[in-house]
Design a protein around this motif. Structure first.
Motif, PDB file in Angstrom:
ATOM      1  N   THR A 276      60.255  37.076 -21.014  1.00  0.00           N
ATOM      2  CA  THR A 276      59.412  38.205 -21.406  1.00  0.00           C
ATOM      3  C   THR A 276      58.068  38.175 -20.689  1.00  0.00           C
ATOM      4  O   THR A 276      57.546  39.212 -20.287  1.00  0.00           O
ATOM      5  CB  THR A 276      59.168  38.182 -22.933  1.00  0.00           C
ATOM      6  OG1 THR A 276      60.412  38.330 -23.604  1.00  0.00           O
ATOM      7  CG2 THR A 276      58.200  39.259 -23.386  1.00  0.00           C
ATOM      8  N   MET A 277      57.518  36.986 -20.505  1.00  0.00           N
ATOM      9  CA  MET A 277      56.150  36.847 -20.009  1.00  0.00           C
ATOM     10  C   MET A 277      56.057  36.599 -18.498  1.00  0.00           C
ATOM     11  O   MET A 277      54.960  36.387 -17.985  1.00  0.00           O
ATOM     12  CB  MET A 277      55.459  35.707 -20.769  1.00  0.00           C
ATOM     13  CG  MET A 277      55.378  35.929 -22.272  1.00  0.00           C
ATOM     14  SD  MET A 277      54.570  37.468 -22.745  1.00  0.00           S
ATOM     15  CE  MET A 277      52.887  37.119 -22.235  1.00  0.00           C
ATOM     16  N   PHE A 278      57.173  36.685 -17.790  1.00  0.00           N
ATOM     17  CA  PHE A 278      57.166  36.402 -16.349  1.00  0.00           C
ATOM     18  C   PHE A 278      56.274  37.387 -15.594  1.00  0.00           C
ATOM     19  O   PHE A 278      56.459  38.593 -15.662  1.00  0.00           O
ATOM     20  CB  PHE A 278      58.593  36.429 -15.786  1.00  0.00           C
ATOM     21  CG  PHE A 278      58.679  36.144 -14.316  1.00  0.00           C
ATOM     22  CD1 PHE A 278      58.233  34.936 -13.809  1.00  0.00           C
ATOM     23  CD2 PHE A 278      59.191  37.082 -13.443  1.00  0.00           C
ATOM     24  CE1 PHE A 278      58.298  34.664 -12.452  1.00  0.00           C
ATOM     25  CE2 PHE A 278      59.270  36.821 -12.087  1.00  0.00           C
ATOM     26  CZ  PHE A 278      58.826  35.608 -11.584  1.00  0.00           C
ATOM     27  N   MET A 279      55.299  36.847 -14.894  1.00  0.00           N
ATOM     28  CA  MET A 279      54.355  37.595 -14.065  1.00  0.00           C
ATOM     29  C   MET A 279      53.563  38.649 -14.851  1.00  0.00           C
ATOM     30  O   MET A 279      53.168  39.685 -14.305  1.00  0.00           O
ATOM     31  CB  MET A 279      55.053  38.222 -12.857  1.00  0.00           C
ATOM     32  CG  MET A 279      55.527  37.179 -11.859  1.00  0.00           C
ATOM     33  SD  MET A 279      56.248  37.869 -10.358  1.00  0.00           S
ATOM     34  CE  MET A 279      54.850  38.715  -9.640  1.00  0.00           C
ATOM     35  N   VAL A 280      53.334  38.364 -16.116  1.00  0.00           N
ATOM     36  CA  VAL A 280      52.495  39.217 -16.956  1.00  0.00           C
ATOM     37  C   VAL A 280      51.116  38.548 -17.006  1.00  0.00           C
ATOM     38  O   VAL A 280      51.036  37.332 -17.205  1.00  0.00           O
ATOM     39  CB  VAL A 280      53.085  39.351 -18.383  1.00  0.00           C
ATOM     40  CG1 VAL A 280      52.148  40.094 -19.308  1.00  0.00           C
ATOM     41  CG2 VAL A 280      54.450  40.030 -18.327  1.00  0.00           C
ATOM     42  N   PRO A 281      50.043  39.304 -16.814  1.00  0.00           N
ATOM     43  CA  PRO A 281      48.709  38.694 -16.911  1.00  0.00           C
ATOM     44  C   PRO A 281      48.521  38.037 -18.288  1.00  0.00           C
ATOM     45  O   PRO A 281      48.928  38.600 -19.300  1.00  0.00           O
ATOM     46  CB  PRO A 281      47.754  39.875 -16.750  1.00  0.00           C
ATOM     47  CG  PRO A 281      48.572  40.995 -16.208  1.00  0.00           C
ATOM     48  CD  PRO A 281      49.988  40.741 -16.584  1.00  0.00           C
ATOM     49  N   VAL A 282      47.913  36.874 -18.294  1.00  0.00           N
ATOM     50  CA  VAL A 282      47.763  36.128 -19.543  1.00  0.00           C
ATOM     51  C   VAL A 282      46.476  36.521 -20.257  1.00  0.00           C
ATOM     52  O   VAL A 282      45.379  36.395 -19.708  1.00  0.00           O
ATOM     53  CB  VAL A 282      47.773  34.603 -19.286  1.00  0.00           C
ATOM     54  CG1 VAL A 282      47.595  33.845 -20.590  1.00  0.00           C
ATOM     55  CG2 VAL A 282      49.066  34.183 -18.594  1.00  0.00           C
ATOM     56  N   SER A 283      46.639  37.026 -21.470  1.00  0.00           N
ATOM     57  CA  SER A 283      45.519  37.312 -22.364  1.00  0.00           C
ATOM     58  C   SER A 283      46.074  37.228 -23.780  1.00  0.00           C
ATOM     59  O   SER A 283      47.299  37.205 -23.974  1.00  0.00           O
ATOM     60  CB  SER A 283      44.950  38.717 -22.106  1.00  0.00           C
ATOM     61  OG  SER A 283      45.868  39.722 -22.513  1.00  0.00           O
ATOM     62  N   TRP A 284      45.193  37.212 -24.768  1.00  0.00           N
ATOM     63  CA  TRP A 284      45.713  37.141 -26.135  1.00  0.00           C
ATOM     64  C   TRP A 284      46.527  38.388 -26.451  1.00  0.00           C
ATOM     65  O   TRP A 284      47.506  38.335 -27.188  1.00  0.00           O
ATOM     66  CB  TRP A 284      44.596  36.903 -27.154  1.00  0.00           C
ATOM     67  CG  TRP A 284      43.663  38.070 -27.371  1.00  0.00           C
ATOM     68  CD1 TRP A 284      42.466  38.298 -26.756  1.00  0.00           C
ATOM     69  CD2 TRP A 284      43.866  39.169 -28.269  1.00  0.00           C
ATOM     70  NE1 TRP A 284      41.922  39.474 -27.206  1.00  0.00           N
ATOM     71  CE2 TRP A 284      42.748  40.032 -28.146  1.00  0.00           C
ATOM     72  CE3 TRP A 284      44.865  39.509 -29.174  1.00  0.00           C
ATOM     73  CZ2 TRP A 284      42.621  41.201 -28.887  1.00  0.00           C
ATOM     74  CZ3 TRP A 284      44.731  40.670 -29.911  1.00  0.00           C
ATOM     75  CH2 TRP A 284      43.622  41.505 -29.766  1.00  0.00           C
ATOM     76  N   GLN A 285      46.163  39.530 -25.830  1.00  0.00           N
ATOM     77  CA  GLN A 285      46.897  40.766 -26.079  1.00  0.00           C
ATOM     78  C   GLN A 285      48.311  40.711 -25.503  1.00  0.00           C
ATOM     79  O   GLN A 285      49.272  41.121 -26.173  1.00  0.00           O
ATOM     80  CB  GLN A 285      46.152  41.980 -25.483  1.00  0.00           C
ATOM     81  CG  GLN A 285      44.821  42.259 -26.123  1.00  0.00           C
ATOM     82  CD  GLN A 285      43.644  41.622 -25.377  1.00  0.00           C
ATOM     83  OE1 GLN A 285      43.797  40.645 -24.657  1.00  0.00           O
ATOM     84  NE2 GLN A 285      42.459  42.195 -25.568  1.00  0.00           N
ATOM     85  N   THR A 286      48.449  40.198 -24.277  1.00  0.00           N
ATOM     86  CA  THR A 286      49.783  40.141 -23.678  1.00  0.00           C
ATOM     87  C   THR A 286      50.661  39.110 -24.384  1.00  0.00           C
ATOM     88  O   THR A 286      51.856  39.338 -24.567  1.00  0.00           O
ATOM     89  CB  THR A 286      49.723  39.836 -22.165  1.00  0.00           C
ATOM     90  OG1 THR A 286      49.067  38.590 -21.935  1.00  0.00           O
ATOM     91  CG2 THR A 286      49.023  40.955 -21.413  1.00  0.00           C
ATOM     92  N   VAL A 287      50.065  37.988 -24.772  1.00  0.00           N
ATOM     93  CA  VAL A 287      50.820  36.972 -25.513  1.00  0.00           C
ATOM     94  C   VAL A 287      51.344  37.562 -26.818  1.00  0.00           C
ATOM     95  O   VAL A 287      52.516  37.375 -27.176  1.00  0.00           O
ATOM     96  CB  VAL A 287      49.951  35.717 -25.765  1.00  0.00           C
ATOM     97  CG1 VAL A 287      50.606  34.773 -26.756  1.00  0.00           C
ATOM     98  CG2 VAL A 287      49.663  35.001 -24.448  1.00  0.00           C
ATOM     99  N   LEU A 288      50.500  38.308 -27.516  1.00  0.00           N
ATOM    100  CA  LEU A 288      50.893  38.919 -28.789  1.00  0.00           C
ATOM    101  C   LEU A 288      51.940  40.017 -28.603  1.00  0.00           C
ATOM    102  O   LEU A 288      52.968  40.035 -29.294  1.00  0.00           O
ATOM    103  CB  LEU A 288      49.663  39.478 -29.512  1.00  0.00           C
ATOM    104  CG  LEU A 288      49.936  40.201 -30.831  1.00  0.00           C
ATOM    105  CD1 LEU A 288      50.552  39.260 -31.862  1.00  0.00           C
ATOM    106  CD2 LEU A 288      48.644  40.826 -31.370  1.00  0.00           C
ATOM    107  N   VAL A 289      51.700  40.930 -27.668  1.00  0.00           N
ATOM    108  CA  VAL A 289      52.644  42.028 -27.455  1.00  0.00           C
ATOM    109  C   VAL A 289      53.990  41.484 -26.967  1.00  0.00           C
ATOM    110  O   VAL A 289      55.052  41.930 -27.416  1.00  0.00           O
ATOM    111  CB  VAL A 289      52.071  43.085 -26.479  1.00  0.00           C
ATOM    112  CG1 VAL A 289      53.123  44.126 -26.099  1.00  0.00           C
ATOM    113  CG2 VAL A 289      50.857  43.764 -27.095  1.00  0.00           C
TER     114      VAL A 289
END
Length: 157
Positions: free
Chosen positions: A96-109
């Motif tokens: 799910t998180m591959f090459m997604v910018p890391v932030s608390w929002q992306t981790v949560l979504v």
């Protein structure tokens, strides 16, 4: 089978079962898949430090290993896709998180999206879940849930 019985069925001292149980997170009495995904977050934050190539290589290795890990743990306790087996949730979240910018929002979504796809199992995830067995069956529905979540993550972020 109630998850509280997992403590009796599983031997967390066995390395394969320790991994299959998501370092013990799958032994949560309620919502073990959610707790497994939650336990994957700190490991994701470490993986996110890798280049995309190494991240992808690590996820592929964990996916292939997961077929053995989940299959062996399920065979050990005699229950296909026992709720306490959450290694597949780890891998699904990492996808799910591959090459997604890391932030608390992306981790949560990412967490929420993956859990929705993993719990609701829309087609073709439900088809895979019903038709495949063994370690591959345990892993592939979560891999597909991770891919669907990944697509949405990249559309959003």
């Amino acid at each position: 089978m109630k998850n509280s019985q997992s403590k009796v069925l599983f031997d967390i001292k066995q390395p394969v079962q320790f991994l299959a149980l998501g370092f013990g997170s799958g032994l949560a009495p309620k919502a073990p898949g959610t707790f497994g995904t939650l336990a994957a977050v700190p490991l994701f934050l470490l993986l996110a430090l890798l280049t995309p190539t190494y991240y992808l290589a690590a996820v592929i290795v964990m996916s292939v290993a997961g077929i053995y890990i989940c299959g062996k743990a399920a065979n050990d306790v005699g229950v296909h896709d026992h709720p306490a087996i959450v290694w597949d949730e780890f891998v699904g979240y990492f996808i799910t998180m591959f090459m997604v910018p890391v932030s608390w929002q992306t981790v949560l979504v990412g967490f929420l999206l993956f859990r929705v796809f993993d719990i609701l199992k829309p087609w073709p995830i439900s088809f895979i879940d019903k038709k495949m067995s063994g370690g591959a069956g345990i892993m592939f529905d979560d891999i597909l849930a991770g891919i669907f979540s990944l697509i949405i993550m990249h559309l959003i972020f």
